[in-house]
Structure formats: structure tokens, C-alpha cells
Design a protein around this motif. Structure first.
Motif, PDB file in Angstrom:
ATOM      1  N   ASN A 103       0.839  -1.195  -0.161  1.00  0.00           N
ATOM      2  CA  ASN A 103      -0.082   0.416   0.114  1.00  0.00           C
ATOM      3  C   ASN A 103       1.357   1.325   0.277  1.00  0.00           C
ATOM      4  O   ASN A 103       2.216   0.892   0.395  1.00  0.00           O
ATOM      5  N   ASP A 104       0.150   2.590  -0.110  1.00  0.00           N
ATOM      6  CA  ASP A 104       0.873   3.715   0.007  1.00  0.00           C
ATOM      7  C   ASP A 104       1.548   3.961   0.587  1.00  0.00           C
ATOM      8  O   ASP A 104       2.749   4.004   0.743  1.00  0.00           O
ATOM      9  N   ASN A 105       1.537   3.732   2.298  1.00  0.00           N
ATOM     10  CA  ASN A 105       2.143   3.916   3.543  1.00  0.00           C
ATOM     11  C   ASN A 105       3.098   3.273   3.340  1.00  0.00           C
ATOM     12  O   ASN A 105       4.257   2.784   4.217  1.00  0.00           O
ATOM     13  N   ASN A 106       3.285   1.767   2.915  1.00  0.00           N
ATOM     14  CA  ASN A 106       4.658   1.272   3.273  1.00  0.00           C
ATOM     15  C   ASN A 106       5.610   1.937   1.819  1.00  0.00           C
ATOM     16  O   ASN A 106       6.533   1.668   2.414  1.00  0.00           O
ATOM     17  N   LEU A 107       5.106   1.743   0.993  1.00  0.00           N
ATOM     18  CA  LEU A 107       6.065   2.548  -0.275  1.00  0.00           C
ATOM     19  C   LEU A 107       6.533   3.284   0.406  1.00  0.00           C
ATOM     20  O   LEU A 107       7.432   3.847   0.367  1.00  0.00           O
ATOM     21  N   GLU A 108       6.037   4.551   0.885  1.00  0.00           N
ATOM     22  CA  GLU A 108       6.382   5.940   1.755  1.00  0.00           C
ATOM     23  C   GLU A 108       7.364   5.779   2.451  1.00  0.00           C
ATOM     24  O   GLU A 108       8.446   6.047   2.567  1.00  0.00           O
ATOM     25  N   ALA A 109       7.262   4.382   3.537  1.00  0.00           N
ATOM     26  CA  ALA A 109       7.872   4.317   5.044  1.00  0.00           C
ATOM     27  C   ALA A 109       8.912   3.410   3.915  1.00  0.00           C
ATOM     28  O   ALA A 109      10.420   4.317   4.489  1.00  0.00           O
ATOM     29  N   ALA A 110       8.603   2.506   3.175  1.00  0.00           N
ATOM     30  CA  ALA A 110      10.374   1.876   2.486  1.00  0.00           C
ATOM     31  C   ALA A 110      11.425   2.781   1.859  1.00  0.00           C
ATOM     32  O   ALA A 110      12.398   3.235   1.974  1.00  0.00           O
ATOM     33  N   MET A 111      10.703   3.853   1.213  1.00  0.00           N
ATOM     34  CA  MET A 111      11.344   5.084   0.928  1.00  0.00           C
ATOM     35  C   MET A 111      11.831   6.039   1.510  1.00  0.00           C
ATOM     36  O   MET A 111      13.301   6.404   1.113  1.00  0.00           O
ATOM     37  N   GLY A 112      11.528   5.793   2.488  1.00  0.00           N
ATOM     38  CA  GLY A 112      11.733   7.201   3.534  1.00  0.00           C
ATOM     39  C   GLY A 112      13.336   6.831   3.846  1.00  0.00           C
ATOM     40  O   GLY A 112      14.251   7.526   4.264  1.00  0.00           O
ATOM     41  N   LEU A 113      12.797   5.487   4.068  1.00  0.00           N
ATOM     42  CA  LEU A 113      14.137   4.563   4.865  1.00  0.00           C
ATOM     43  C   LEU A 113      15.247   4.398   3.257  1.00  0.00           C
ATOM     44  O   LEU A 113      16.344   4.594   4.085  1.00  0.00           O
ATOM     45  N   ILE A 114      15.499   4.605   2.488  1.00  0.00           N
ATOM     46  CA  ILE A 114      16.661   4.237   1.288  1.00  0.00           C
ATOM     47  C   ILE A 114      16.957   5.495   0.812  1.00  0.00           C
ATOM     48  O   ILE A 114      17.784   5.688   1.161  1.00  0.00           O
ATOM     49  N   VAL A 115      15.842   6.862   1.169  1.00  0.00           N
ATOM     50  CA  VAL A 115      16.853   7.852   0.710  1.00  0.00           C
ATOM     51  C   VAL A 115      17.394   8.658   1.761  1.00  0.00           C
ATOM     52  O   VAL A 115      18.589   8.486   2.127  1.00  0.00           O
ATOM     53  N   ASN A 116      16.695   8.360   3.086  1.00  0.00           N
ATOM     54  CA  ASN A 116      17.097   8.548   4.298  1.00  0.00           C
ATOM     55  C   ASN A 116      18.293   8.004   4.654  1.00  0.00           C
ATOM     56  O   ASN A 116      19.879   8.764   4.993  1.00  0.00           O
ATOM     57  N   GLY A 117      18.239   7.095   4.484  1.00  0.00           N
ATOM     58  CA  GLY A 117      19.937   5.525   3.894  1.00  0.00           C
ATOM     59  C   GLY A 117      21.002   6.213   3.329  1.00  0.00           C
ATOM     60  O   GLY A 117      21.975   6.431   4.189  1.00  0.00           O
ATOM     61  N   GLY A 118      20.581   6.211   1.923  1.00  0.00           N
ATOM     62  CA  GLY A 118      21.161   6.722   0.797  1.00  0.00           C
ATOM     63  C   GLY A 118      21.807   8.341   2.004  1.00  0.00           C
ATOM     64  O   GLY A 118      23.232   8.438   1.392  1.00  0.00           O
ATOM     65  N   ASN A 119      21.411   9.232   2.276  1.00  0.00           N
ATOM     66  CA  ASN A 119      21.903  10.274   2.020  1.00  0.00           C
ATOM     67  C   ASN A 119      23.172  10.386   3.369  1.00  0.00           C
ATOM     68  O   ASN A 119      23.670  10.677   3.090  1.00  0.00           O
ATOM     69  N   ALA A 120      22.409   9.682   4.566  1.00  0.00           N
ATOM     70  CA  ALA A 120      23.214   9.917   5.650  1.00  0.00           C
ATOM     71  C   ALA A 120      24.529   8.648   5.524  1.00  0.00           C
ATOM     72  O   ALA A 120      25.874   9.508   5.958  1.00  0.00           O
ATOM     73  N   LYS A 121      24.328   7.912   4.086  1.00  0.00           N
ATOM     74  CA  LYS A 121      26.067   6.883   4.096  1.00  0.00           C
ATOM     75  C   LYS A 121      26.743   8.255   3.277  1.00  0.00           C
ATOM     76  O   LYS A 121      27.857   8.234   3.688  1.00  0.00           O
ATOM     77  N   SER A 122      26.191   8.889   2.354  1.00  0.00           N
ATOM     78  CA  SER A 122      26.990   9.646   1.526  1.00  0.00           C
ATOM     79  C   SER A 122      27.229  10.806   1.998  1.00  0.00           C
ATOM     80  O   SER A 122      28.783  11.677   2.422  1.00  0.00           O
ATOM     81  N   MET A 123      26.782  11.298   3.348  1.00  0.00           N
ATOM     82  CA  MET A 123      27.201  12.332   4.332  1.00  0.00           C
ATOM     83  C   MET A 123      28.228  11.786   4.854  1.00  0.00           C
ATOM     84  O   MET A 123      29.558  12.816   4.643  1.00  0.00           O
ATOM     85  N   ALA A 124      28.519  10.538   5.562  1.00  0.00           N
ATOM     86  CA  ALA A 124      29.237  10.084   5.960  1.00  0.00           C
ATOM     87  C   ALA A 124      30.241   9.644   4.937  1.00  0.00           C
ATOM     88  O   ALA A 124      31.672   9.978   5.654  1.00  0.00           O
ATOM     89  N   PHE A 125      30.656   9.392   4.096  1.00  0.00           N
ATOM     90  CA  PHE A 125      31.587   9.786   2.789  1.00  0.00           C
ATOM     91  C   PHE A 125      32.322  10.776   2.495  1.00  0.00           C
ATOM     92  O   PHE A 125      33.647  10.846   2.962  1.00  0.00           O
ATOM     93  N   GLU A 126      31.521  11.642   2.468  1.00  0.00           N
ATOM     94  CA  GLU A 126      31.840  13.247   2.460  1.00  0.00           C
ATOM     95  C   GLU A 126      32.444  13.604   3.889  1.00  0.00           C
ATOM     96  O   GLU A 126      33.298  14.148   3.264  1.00  0.00           O
ATOM     97  N   ALA A 127      32.866  12.948   5.098  1.00  0.00           N
ATOM     98  CA  ALA A 127      33.028  13.339   6.572  1.00  0.00           C
ATOM     99  C   ALA A 127      34.588  13.009   6.137  1.00  0.00           C
ATOM    100  O   ALA A 127      35.707  13.329   6.169  1.00  0.00           O
TER     101      ALA A 127
END
Length: 106
Positions: free
Chosen positions: A3-27
Motif C-alpha cells: 500500500n502507499d504507506n508501506n511504499l512511503e515508509a520504505a522510500m523514506g528509509l532508502i532515501v534517508n539511509g542513502g543520504n546518511a551514507k553519502s554524508m558519512a563518506f563526505e566526512a
């Protein structure tokens, strides 16, 4: 199909997790160049993204505990894996930045 809520939650994890990893690599890259202020800033940005991902995950866990079960799909497994890898990478990045700081002080 999710459903849309599950899709939104999964994408939130993917996007924020990806951003976190990118920022850590930039550090790490900033620390390698000796720019420790930027490295610390990027680690803080990584922590913020991880916090947002964690909030999405906590919301899913709360709903699960209340009886609103989440469909386990390949996308959801991927999202959880993405987040856990980001957490591990962030932890390691903090250690690498600290190591560069110690090497710079010698």
C-alpha cells in the motif's frame, strides 16, 4: 502489492539511509584533506538523516505492535538493509575521521 504507506515508509528509509551514507563518506573525504570542521559537519548531517530514517522505522514498528502488519516485500527488505548499512558506515566513518584527526596531531 504494497500500500502507499508501506511504499512511503520504505522510500523514506532508502532515501534517508542513502543520504546518511553519502554524508558519512563526505566526512571521510574532508578529514582526509585535513578539513575537520567540514568532516564534523558532514557527520552531523549524516546523523540527522539517520534520525529521520529511524523515525520512519519506529513508526512502522509502532504500527506493527498495534496490529497493523506491514507486508514484507523485497522493497521493504531492501529498505531495511539500506538503513542498516548506512548506520554501520556512519559508525565506521566516525572512527576514520577520529583517526585522521589523531594522525594530523602528530
Amino acid at each position: 502489492m504494497e500500500n502507499d504507506n508501506n511504499l512511503e515508509a520504505a522510500m523514506g528509509l532508502i532515501v534517508n539511509g542513502g543520504n546518511a551514507k553519502s554524508m558519512a563518506f563526505e566526512a571521510i573525504k574532508a578529514a582526509k584533506k585535513g578539513d575537520f570542521d567540514l568532516a564534523d559537519e558532514k557527520l552531523k548531517e549524516s546523523d540527522k538523516a539517520l534520525s529521520e530514517a529511524h523515525n520512519a522505522q519506529t513508526d512502522m514498528l509502532t504500527k506493527e505492535a498495534q496490529g497493523e502488519h506491514t507486508e514484507v516485500s523485497l522493497l521493504m527488505v531492501h529498505a531495511q538493509d539500506h538503513m542498516m548499512n548506512a548506520i554501520t558506515f556512519r559508525d565506521l566513518a566516525g572512527e576514520v575521521v577520529d583517526l585522521y584527526k589523531k594522525l594530523d596531531n602528530k
